[in-house]
Design a protein around this motif. Sequence first.
Motif, PDB file in Angstrom:
ATOM      1  N   VAL A  23       0.846  -1.202   0.000  1.00 48.10           N
ATOM      2  CA  VAL A  23       0.000   0.000   0.000  1.00 48.10           C
ATOM      3  C   VAL A  23       0.879   1.249   0.000  1.00 48.10           C
ATOM      4  O   VAL A  23       0.637   2.195  -0.756  1.00 48.10           O
ATOM      5  CB  VAL A  23      -0.962   0.002   1.210  1.00 48.10           C
ATOM      6  CG1 VAL A  23      -1.675   1.339   1.355  1.00 48.10           C
ATOM      7  CG2 VAL A  23      -1.975  -1.132   1.088  1.00 48.10           C
ATOM      8  N   ALA A  24       1.899   1.258   0.836  1.00 53.89           N
ATOM      9  CA  ALA A  24       2.803   2.416   0.914  1.00 53.89           C
ATOM     10  C   ALA A  24       3.481   2.668  -0.430  1.00 53.89           C
ATOM     11  O   ALA A  24       3.560   3.815  -0.890  1.00 53.89           O
ATOM     12  CB  ALA A  24       3.840   2.206   2.007  1.00 53.89           C
ATOM     13  N   ASP A  25       3.963   1.608  -1.070  1.00 53.45           N
ATOM     14  CA  ASP A  25       4.582   1.755  -2.388  1.00 53.45           C
ATOM     15  C   ASP A  25       3.594   2.341  -3.384  1.00 53.45           C
ATOM     16  O   ASP A  25       3.934   3.222  -4.174  1.00 53.45           O
ATOM     17  CB  ASP A  25       5.105   0.413  -2.907  1.00 53.45           C
ATOM     18  CG  ASP A  25       6.339  -0.083  -2.154  1.00 53.45           C
ATOM     19  OD1 ASP A  25       6.966   0.722  -1.421  1.00 53.45           O
ATOM     20  OD2 ASP A  25       6.673  -1.273  -2.303  1.00 53.45           O
ATOM     21  N   ALA A  26       2.352   1.860  -3.360  1.00 56.52           N
ATOM     22  CA  ALA A  26       1.317   2.355  -4.271  1.00 56.52           C
ATOM     23  C   ALA A  26       1.012   3.827  -4.017  1.00 56.52           C
ATOM     24  O   ALA A  26       0.659   4.567  -4.937  1.00 56.52           O
ATOM     25  CB  ALA A  26       0.042   1.530  -4.128  1.00 56.52           C
ATOM     26  N   LEU A  27       1.176   4.251  -2.766  1.00 54.99           N
ATOM     27  CA  LEU A  27       0.905   5.650  -2.393  1.00 54.99           C
ATOM     28  C   LEU A  27       2.179   6.497  -2.399  1.00 54.99           C
ATOM     29  O   LEU A  27       2.179   7.620  -1.909  1.00 54.99           O
ATOM     30  CB  LEU A  27       0.239   5.698  -1.015  1.00 54.99           C
ATOM     31  CG  LEU A  27      -1.136   5.058  -0.931  1.00 54.99           C
ATOM     32  CD1 LEU A  27      -1.627   5.022   0.510  1.00 54.99           C
ATOM     33  CD2 LEU A  27      -2.129   5.794  -1.818  1.00 54.99           C
ATOM     34  N   ARG A  28       3.264   5.928  -2.907  1.00 53.24           N
ATOM     35  CA  ARG A  28       4.560   6.614  -3.017  1.00 53.24           C
ATOM     36  C   ARG A  28       5.017   7.195  -1.679  1.00 53.24           C
ATOM     37  O   ARG A  28       5.388   8.356  -1.556  1.00 53.24           O
ATOM     38  CB  ARG A  28       4.506   7.693  -4.086  1.00 53.24           C
ATOM     39  CG  ARG A  28       4.309   7.117  -5.474  1.00 53.24           C
ATOM     40  CD  ARG A  28       4.382   8.176  -6.550  1.00 53.24           C
ATOM     41  NE  ARG A  28       4.329   7.568  -7.857  1.00 53.24           N
ATOM     42  CZ  ARG A  28       3.211   7.386  -8.555  1.00 53.24           C
ATOM     43  NH1 ARG A  28       2.054   7.735  -8.042  1.00 53.24           N
ATOM     44  NH2 ARG A  28       3.248   6.827  -9.742  1.00 53.24           N
ATOM     45  N   THR A  29       4.956   6.323  -0.671  1.00 51.60           N
ATOM     46  CA  THR A  29       5.436   6.671   0.660  1.00 51.60           C
ATOM     47  C   THR A  29       6.027   5.402   1.258  1.00 51.60           C
ATOM     48  O   THR A  29       6.295   4.454   0.552  1.00 51.60           O
ATOM     49  CB  THR A  29       4.302   7.275   1.527  1.00 51.60           C
ATOM     50  OG1 THR A  29       4.855   7.789   2.740  1.00 51.60           O
ATOM     51  CG2 THR A  29       3.198   6.287   1.825  1.00 51.60           C
ATOM     52  N   THR A  30       6.242   5.389   2.547  1.00 49.88           N
ATOM     53  CA  THR A  30       6.767   4.211   3.223  1.00 49.88           C
ATOM     54  C   THR A  30       5.793   3.736   4.285  1.00 49.88           C
ATOM     55  O   THR A  30       4.957   4.510   4.766  1.00 49.88           O
ATOM     56  CB  THR A  30       8.119   4.510   3.896  1.00 49.88           C
ATOM     57  OG1 THR A  30       7.904   5.461   4.941  1.00 49.88           O
ATOM     58  CG2 THR A  30       9.137   5.045   2.893  1.00 49.88           C
ATOM     59  N   ALA A  31       5.921   2.476   4.653  1.00 46.75           N
ATOM     60  CA  ALA A  31       5.090   1.927   5.725  1.00 46.75           C
ATOM     61  C   ALA A  31       5.346   2.684   7.023  1.00 46.75           C
ATOM     62  O   ALA A  31       4.420   2.954   7.793  1.00 46.75           O
ATOM     63  CB  ALA A  31       5.361   0.439   5.895  1.00 46.75           C
ATOM     64  N   VAL A  32       6.587   3.059   7.262  1.00 45.10           N
ATOM     65  CA  VAL A  32       6.938   3.825   8.468  1.00 45.10           C
ATOM     66  C   VAL A  32       6.179   5.145   8.494  1.00 45.10           C
ATOM     67  O   VAL A  32       5.646   5.556   9.526  1.00 45.10           O
ATOM     68  CB  VAL A  32       8.462   4.054   8.548  1.00 45.10           C
ATOM     69  CG1 VAL A  32       8.817   5.026   9.651  1.00 45.10           C
ATOM     70  CG2 VAL A  32       9.190   2.739   8.745  1.00 45.10           C
ATOM     71  N   GLU A  33       6.118   5.831   7.352  1.00 40.49           N
ATOM     72  CA  GLU A  33       5.390   7.111   7.291  1.00 40.49           C
ATOM     73  C   GLU A  33       3.900   6.910   7.555  1.00 40.49           C
ATOM     74  O   GLU A  33       3.287   7.709   8.263  1.00 40.49           O
ATOM     75  CB  GLU A  33       5.587   7.770   5.922  1.00 40.49           C
ATOM     76  CG  GLU A  33       6.943   8.388   5.723  1.00 40.49           C
ATOM     77  CD  GLU A  33       7.179   9.625   6.573  1.00 40.49           C
ATOM     78  OE1 GLU A  33       6.232  10.397   6.853  1.00 40.49           O
ATOM     79  OE2 GLU A  33       8.335   9.828   6.975  1.00 40.49           O
ATOM     80  N   LEU A  34       3.314   5.861   6.990  1.00 49.40           N
ATOM     81  CA  LEU A  34       1.887   5.609   7.223  1.00 49.40           C
ATOM     82  C   LEU A  34       1.622   5.305   8.689  1.00 49.40           C
ATOM     83  O   LEU A  34       0.652   5.802   9.269  1.00 49.40           O
ATOM     84  CB  LEU A  34       1.398   4.457   6.343  1.00 49.40           C
ATOM     85  CG  LEU A  34       1.281   4.761   4.854  1.00 49.40           C
ATOM     86  CD1 LEU A  34       0.907   3.505   4.073  1.00 49.40           C
ATOM     87  CD2 LEU A  34       0.274   5.873   4.584  1.00 49.40           C
ATOM     88  N   LEU A  35       2.487   4.491   9.300  1.00 47.51           N
ATOM     89  CA  LEU A  35       2.316   4.190  10.723  1.00 47.51           C
ATOM     90  C   LEU A  35       2.502   5.431  11.580  1.00 47.51           C
ATOM     91  O   LEU A  35       1.783   5.652  12.547  1.00 47.51           O
ATOM     92  CB  LEU A  35       3.281   3.084  11.150  1.00 47.51           C
ATOM     93  CG  LEU A  35       2.964   1.697  10.596  1.00 47.51           C
ATOM     94  CD1 LEU A  35       4.104   0.736  10.890  1.00 47.51           C
ATOM     95  CD2 LEU A  35       1.651   1.173  11.147  1.00 47.51           C
ATOM     96  N   ALA A  36       3.476   6.252  11.218  1.00 47.51           N
ATOM     97  CA  ALA A  36       3.709   7.486  11.975  1.00 47.51           C
ATOM     98  C   ALA A  36       2.511   8.416  11.877  1.00 47.51           C
ATOM     99  O   ALA A  36       2.114   9.035  12.862  1.00 47.51           O
ATOM    100  CB  ALA A  36       4.970   8.187  11.472  1.00 47.51           C
ATOM    101  N   ALA A  37       1.915   8.510  10.704  1.00 51.48           N
ATOM    102  CA  ALA A  37       0.751   9.370  10.515  1.00 51.48           C
ATOM    103  C   ALA A  37      -0.469   8.845  11.257  1.00 51.48           C
ATOM    104  O   ALA A  37      -1.400   9.587  11.550  1.00 51.48           O
ATOM    105  CB  ALA A  37       0.451   9.521   9.029  1.00 51.48           C
ATOM    106  N   ALA A  38      -0.457   7.550  11.582  1.00 52.75           N
ATOM    107  CA  ALA A  38      -1.579   6.936  12.290  1.00 52.75           C
ATOM    108  C   ALA A  38      -1.470   7.099  13.800  1.00 52.75           C
ATOM    109  O   ALA A  38      -2.437   6.919  14.525  1.00 52.75           O
ATOM    110  CB  ALA A  38      -1.651   5.451  11.950  1.00 52.75           C
TER     111      ALA A  38
END
Length: 189
Positions: free
Chosen positions: A58-73
Amino acid sequence: MGDHKEQSLRVGAAVRRRRRALDLTLAVVAERSGLSVPFLSQVENDRARPSRSSLEKVADALRTTAVELLAAADPACSVDVVRADGTEPAPEPRVRSLVRGHHQMHASEFTGDHDAGREFQYRNDQLMYVADGAVEIEAEGRAYRLGRGDTLYLTGGVRHRWRATVPDTRVVVVAVAEHIEAVRDRPGR
């Protein structure tokens, strides 16, 4: 006392915010990630929790990282203690965030091996520290072998991949967060 309140991360809202910021439909994210639209909808509505592998897709598809998504959560705290989980080493690879919330720096601990074929490229600089075991890192056409206590610094934008070369390897990765504009023009680039 003083510890961040334990709560399950609500990564779905972070995924939805990122998808909408990029003006993408669930169908586009599904196509890019190889995951189904119903599954992505469940993730966004916090009815399904993605595996580490799915979150990376998902992170790759959104051009970000899993770490960034978790941090934003995770809500940011000015002082936060992240406790070791106290469990025995897991037989399968895992990643543990060492810094929670949306901060200027991220740090993660990788235990065991992971997808050695997966290539990484981060916008900003990062430092890899081998806490236990040994790794081999490929970057800019060279292979680097690191053992316990060794570090490798990677300038932002450098494509790399790594793999553990012994069981129970632990690698700590510290990086400037992706949302920070820390990249400057470098000579020769």
